[in-house]
Motif scaffolding. Structure first.
Motif: not given
Lengths: 326, 118
Positions: A7, A11, A85, A88, A170, B1, B3-4, B7-8, B10-12, B14-16, B18-19, B78, B82
């Motif tokens: 991950v 990223s 932020f 991204l 959807i 779930m 773990q998802q 992941s978010v 981790v990505f956030l 990395v984004g922070a 970078f900024v 929504y 579905v």
């Protein structure tokens, strides 16, 4: 631990790719605008102006950071950060191709794959309005404040039509997961099943990212530069980055929802199909900018509330009838 | 779930990062030379008239109010969309009633002149 590493690598790659694409998209946009107007566009830095993005980046970083004396300092400094932020973060849930096998492991080509992917994506993109509103307000300048107000009203108005048109997709796909939505389009793309929805969706995303003909928040002929008037240097650059990354996100979303994502004849790999469709949308954004004049504000709001929203609701009902009958 | 969401996270991060790095590099490289004229709000080179907190059109507020109502109602569509195909006709009839109410609200706001931009 190993998944964590994957991950992390994904990223870093995604952030780097997004910024590279942003920088070069800006160059291509200027080039094409040049060609549309029978000019050459940037051509001094490197062959065909290819090093222009690097020159721009260096320039934007070494420029002085001016904070107006009336400004709300903390909010003023934070606003572009929030913008970038969020822009991204929105891309995290966008899959660009089906999962691939690398070294015997199956790797999904998106950072996350939640069940409610489309919902997460719409929620994150709608946060983008905060950066713009706070930035415009914190500058304590008339142009900035007006630009911020306009963009808030515009973005929330068109978000309704956007949300409504997505409901049609959807219903057809029966899932909120972006992988499932793409899989449902294997035989026929939703643009053919739901053309009105696509038109509504496309007009809304142009308004959402504040592009011509809906660029009233930064209408340079009346508001100088709208919400970013007082910003200089890297903070201005961050607003720009956010705008272009948002454009990329919205183009990718349009591709996933209506143009069948990575589905396409087998002679090209799926990811190439996906990128081609995204580039097509990006080109249309530039094309619009080169050909259309700006709307008047009352007409913009009328279009959003009295045309787009009713048509989006009608499209939703029609789609439901269609699904019930067939 | 769970773990998802990691992941978010981790990505956030990395984004922070970078900024933050961009801002830090900028801070090290850029000049810092403020003086009163430079720090004044921009008004086409003139001395600014009045403050930055100008009064603005009340319409913006009304549109924001209508938006909140419609946006909350859109969210209900929504989950319905579905499971629509599984439930079929019943879901269709019930949701048409709901959308009818929604449209009635829109028509009411329209007739009241709340959607008119003056």
């Amino acid at each position: 631990m190993e998944t964590f590493l994957i991950v992390a690598i994904k990223s870093v790659l995604l952030v780097v790719i997004l910024l590279t694409v942003f920088a070069h998209f800006m160059l291509i946009e200027r080039k094409f605008l040049g060609y549309f107007q029978l000019r050459l566009g940037p051509n001094r830095v490197g062959p065909w102006g290819l090093a222009q993005p690097i020159a721009d980046a260096v320039k934007v970083i070494i420029k002085e950071d001016i904070i107006p004396h009336d400004a709300d300092r903390i909010t003023y400094k934070l606003a572009p950060v929030v913008s970038l932020f969020v822009a991204l973060a929105a891309y995290a849930s966008i899959p660009v191709a089906p999962p691939v096998e690398i070294f015997g492991r199956t790797i999904e080509l998106s950072i996350v794959n939640p069940n409610a992917g489309i919902l997460l994506l719409l929620a994150t993109t709608s946060l983008g309005v905060y950066g713009i509103t706070l930035g415009g307000w914190a500058s304590q300048s008339k142009y900035s404040l007006l630009g911020a107000l306009r963009s808030t009203a515009q973005m929330i108005s068109y978000e309704l039509a956007l949300g409504m048109s997505v409901v049609g997709v959807i219903i057809l796909a029966g899932s909120l997961n972006l992988y499932d939505i793409v899989a449902a389009q294997e035989n026929i793309w939703f643009i053919f099943l739901n053309p009105i929805g696509f038109i509504i969706f496309f007009i809304s995303i142009v308004a959402e990212v504040n592009r011509v003909p809906f660029d009233l928040p930064e209408a340079e002929t009346e508001l100088v530069s709208g919400y970013s008037t007082e910003y200089t240097g890297i903070r201005f650059g961050m607003f720009m980055m956010a705008e272009y990354v948002n454009m990329l996100t919205m183009s990718s979303l349009a591709t996933l929802l209506y143009l069948g994502g990575w589905n396409g004849p087998g002679f090209l790999p799926p990811i190439v199909w996906f990128l081609l469709k995204v580039v097509l949308f990006l080109f249309v954004f530039v094309w619009l900018r080169a050909s259309l004049p700006r709307l008047r504000y009352d007409r913009l709001m009328d279009l959003g509330w009295k045309v787009m929203l009713p048509v989006a609701i009608a499209n939703l009902v029609l789609t439901a009838v269609f699904v019930v009958l067939f | 779930m769970l773990q998802q969401y990691t992941s978010v996270g981790v990505f956030l991060t990395v984004g922070a990062l970078f900024v933050a790095v961009t801002l830090l590099v900028g801070r090290l490289l850029r000049p810092h030379n403020p003086y009163p004229e430079k720090l004044a709000p921009y008004e086409c080179g003139e001395i600014p008239v009045g403050g930055g907190q100008v009064r603005f059109n009340i319409r913006y507020y009304i549109f924001a109010l209508i938006f909140v109502i419609f946006d909350v109602e859109t969210v209900f569509l929504y989950p319905w969309a579905v499971v629509f195909e599984e439930i079929g006709l019943f879901a269709f009839v019930v949701m048409m009633l709901f959308i009818g109410t929604l449209v009635e609200g829109l028509v009411y706001a329209w007739k009241k002149g709340a959607l008119r931009w003056v």
